[in-house]
Design a protein around this motif. Structure first.
Motif, PDB file in Angstrom:
ATOM      1  N   ALA A 155     -64.863  76.876 -16.797  1.00  0.00           N
ATOM      2  CA  ALA A 155     -64.642  78.218 -16.870  1.00  0.00           C
ATOM      3  C   ALA A 155     -65.432  78.980 -17.796  1.00  0.00           C
ATOM      4  CB  ALA A 155     -63.140  78.624 -16.761  1.00  0.00           C
ATOM      5  N   MET A 156     -65.558  78.159 -19.116  1.00  0.00           N
ATOM      6  CA  MET A 156     -66.275  78.813 -20.132  1.00  0.00           C
ATOM      7  C   MET A 156     -67.740  78.647 -19.915  1.00  0.00           C
ATOM      8  SD  MET A 156     -64.183  80.418 -22.242  1.00  0.00           S
ATOM      9  CE  MET A 156     -65.510  80.800 -23.229  1.00  0.00           C
ATOM     10  N   LYS A 157     -68.145  77.831 -19.129  1.00  0.00           N
ATOM     11  CA  LYS A 157     -69.614  77.529 -18.704  1.00  0.00           C
ATOM     12  C   LYS A 157     -70.039  78.635 -17.960  1.00  0.00           C
ATOM     13  CE  LYS A 157     -69.844  72.508 -19.343  1.00  0.00           C
ATOM     14  NZ  LYS A 157     -70.003  71.179 -18.775  1.00  0.00           N
ATOM     15  N   LYS A 158     -68.879  78.889 -16.708  1.00  0.00           N
ATOM     16  CA  LYS A 158     -69.454  80.088 -16.096  1.00  0.00           C
ATOM     17  C   LYS A 158     -69.467  81.263 -16.676  1.00  0.00           C
ATOM     18  CE  LYS A 158     -66.987  77.934 -11.794  1.00  0.00           C
ATOM     19  NZ  LYS A 158     -66.031  78.277 -10.964  1.00  0.00           N
ATOM     20  N   VAL A 159     -68.803  81.519 -17.814  1.00  0.00           N
ATOM     21  CA  VAL A 159     -68.881  82.927 -18.430  1.00  0.00           C
ATOM     22  C   VAL A 159     -70.123  82.919 -19.227  1.00  0.00           C
ATOM     23  CG1 VAL A 159     -67.791  84.188 -20.683  1.00  0.00           C
ATOM     24  CG2 VAL A 159     -66.255  82.979 -18.948  1.00  0.00           C
ATOM     25  N   ASN A 160     -70.667  81.627 -19.861  1.00  0.00           N
ATOM     26  CA  ASN A 160     -71.674  81.523 -20.699  1.00  0.00           C
ATOM     27  C   ASN A 160     -72.979  81.699 -19.632  1.00  0.00           C
ATOM     28  OD1 ASN A 160     -70.440  81.444 -23.050  1.00  0.00           O
ATOM     29  ND2 ASN A 160     -70.473  79.170 -22.884  1.00  0.00           N
ATOM     30  N   ALA A 161     -72.890  81.380 -18.309  1.00  0.00           N
ATOM     31  CA  ALA A 161     -74.009  81.335 -17.414  1.00  0.00           C
ATOM     32  C   ALA A 161     -74.207  82.874 -17.170  1.00  0.00           C
ATOM     33  CB  ALA A 161     -73.714  80.532 -16.506  1.00  0.00           C
ATOM     34  N   ALA A 162     -72.883  83.406 -16.929  1.00  0.00           N
ATOM     35  CA  ALA A 162     -73.001  84.910 -16.376  1.00  0.00           C
ATOM     36  C   ALA A 162     -73.420  85.924 -17.535  1.00  0.00           C
ATOM     37  CB  ALA A 162     -71.589  85.419 -16.166  1.00  0.00           C
ATOM     38  N   ALA A 192     -75.592  85.033 -19.932  1.00  0.00           N
ATOM     39  CA  ALA A 192     -76.970  84.520 -20.124  1.00  0.00           C
ATOM     40  C   ALA A 192     -77.830  85.440 -19.129  1.00  0.00           C
ATOM     41  CB  ALA A 192     -77.289  83.225 -19.998  1.00  0.00           C
ATOM     42  N   ALA A 193     -77.265  85.343 -17.827  1.00  0.00           N
ATOM     43  CA  ALA A 193     -78.047  86.064 -16.606  1.00  0.00           C
ATOM     44  C   ALA A 193     -77.858  87.556 -16.721  1.00  0.00           C
ATOM     45  CB  ALA A 193     -77.502  85.525 -15.241  1.00  0.00           C
ATOM     46  N   ASN A 194     -77.390  87.962 -17.676  1.00  0.00           N
ATOM     47  CA  ASN A 194     -77.032  89.676 -17.953  1.00  0.00           C
ATOM     48  C   ASN A 194     -76.094  89.970 -16.715  1.00  0.00           C
ATOM     49  OD1 ASN A 194     -78.273  89.713 -20.441  1.00  0.00           O
ATOM     50  ND2 ASN A 194     -80.147  89.953 -19.529  1.00  0.00           N
ATOM     51  N   ASP A 195     -75.189  89.577 -16.184  1.00  0.00           N
ATOM     52  CA  ASP A 195     -74.557  89.848 -14.958  1.00  0.00           C
ATOM     53  C   ASP A 195     -73.265  90.349 -15.326  1.00  0.00           C
ATOM     54  OD1 ASP A 195     -73.474  90.408 -12.651  1.00  0.00           O
ATOM     55  OD2 ASP A 195     -73.721  88.630 -11.919  1.00  0.00           O
ATOM     56  N   LYS A 196     -73.065  91.612 -15.624  1.00  0.00           N
ATOM     57  CA  LYS A 196     -71.789  92.206 -16.520  1.00  0.00           C
ATOM     58  C   LYS A 196     -70.467  91.816 -15.725  1.00  0.00           C
ATOM     59  CE  LYS A 196     -69.969  95.947 -19.000  1.00  0.00           C
ATOM     60  NZ  LYS A 196     -70.132  97.403 -19.448  1.00  0.00           N
ATOM     61  N   GLU A 197     -70.597  91.917 -14.397  1.00  0.00           N
ATOM     62  CA  GLU A 197     -69.447  92.086 -13.342  1.00  0.00           C
ATOM     63  C   GLU A 197     -68.899  90.781 -13.315  1.00  0.00           C
ATOM     64  OE1 GLU A 197     -68.454  93.073  -8.773  1.00  0.00           O
ATOM     65  OE2 GLU A 197     -69.880  94.256  -9.708  1.00  0.00           O
ATOM     66  N   ALA A 198     -70.040  89.777 -12.974  1.00  0.00           N
ATOM     67  CA  ALA A 198     -69.652  88.338 -12.915  1.00  0.00           C
ATOM     68  C   ALA A 198     -69.250  87.820 -14.243  1.00  0.00           C
ATOM     69  CB  ALA A 198     -70.628  87.362 -12.457  1.00  0.00           C
ATOM     70  N   ALA A 199     -69.755  88.181 -15.142  1.00  0.00           N
ATOM     71  CA  ALA A 199     -69.235  87.707 -16.600  1.00  0.00           C
ATOM     72  C   ALA A 199     -67.653  88.322 -17.123  1.00  0.00           C
ATOM     73  CB  ALA A 199     -70.207  88.295 -17.904  1.00  0.00           C
ATOM     74  N   ASN A 200     -67.395  89.353 -16.443  1.00  0.00           N
ATOM     75  CA  ASN A 200     -66.244  89.985 -16.831  1.00  0.00           C
ATOM     76  C   ASN A 200     -65.143  89.377 -15.988  1.00  0.00           C
ATOM     77  OD1 ASN A 200     -64.006  91.559 -17.843  1.00  0.00           O
ATOM     78  ND2 ASN A 200     -64.594  93.530 -16.478  1.00  0.00           N
TER      79      ASN A 200
END
Length: 64
Positions: free
Chosen positions: A31-38, A40-48
């Motif tokens: 889950a933390m890797k998914k947060v970091n990837a989002a 890094a990709a500047n995808d605010k919605e996916a990161a949130n």
């Protein structure tokens, strides 16, 4: 292996807890890797969304 019945039971319980804890840690790391990837990709919605999921997993891991 232990010879006393209660020690045998405890060894089995510890093995089950170890499996559960390993699974929880693995899920949290993913889950933390998914947060970091989002992020890094500047995808605010996916990161949130990924952060909320990771936060939930962290809370569950801390209370169990």
């Amino acid at each position: 292996m232990a010879n006393i019945k209660s020690q045998k039971k405890r060894a089995l319980t510890n093995a089950k807890a170890n499996l559960k804890n390993s699974a929880e840690k693995s899920a949290l790391k993913t889950a933390m890797k998914k947060v970091n990837a989002a992020v890094a990709a500047n995808d605010k919605e996916a990161a949130n969304k990924a952060f909320n999921e990771a936060n939930s997993l962290l809370d569950k891991a801390a209370t169990s």
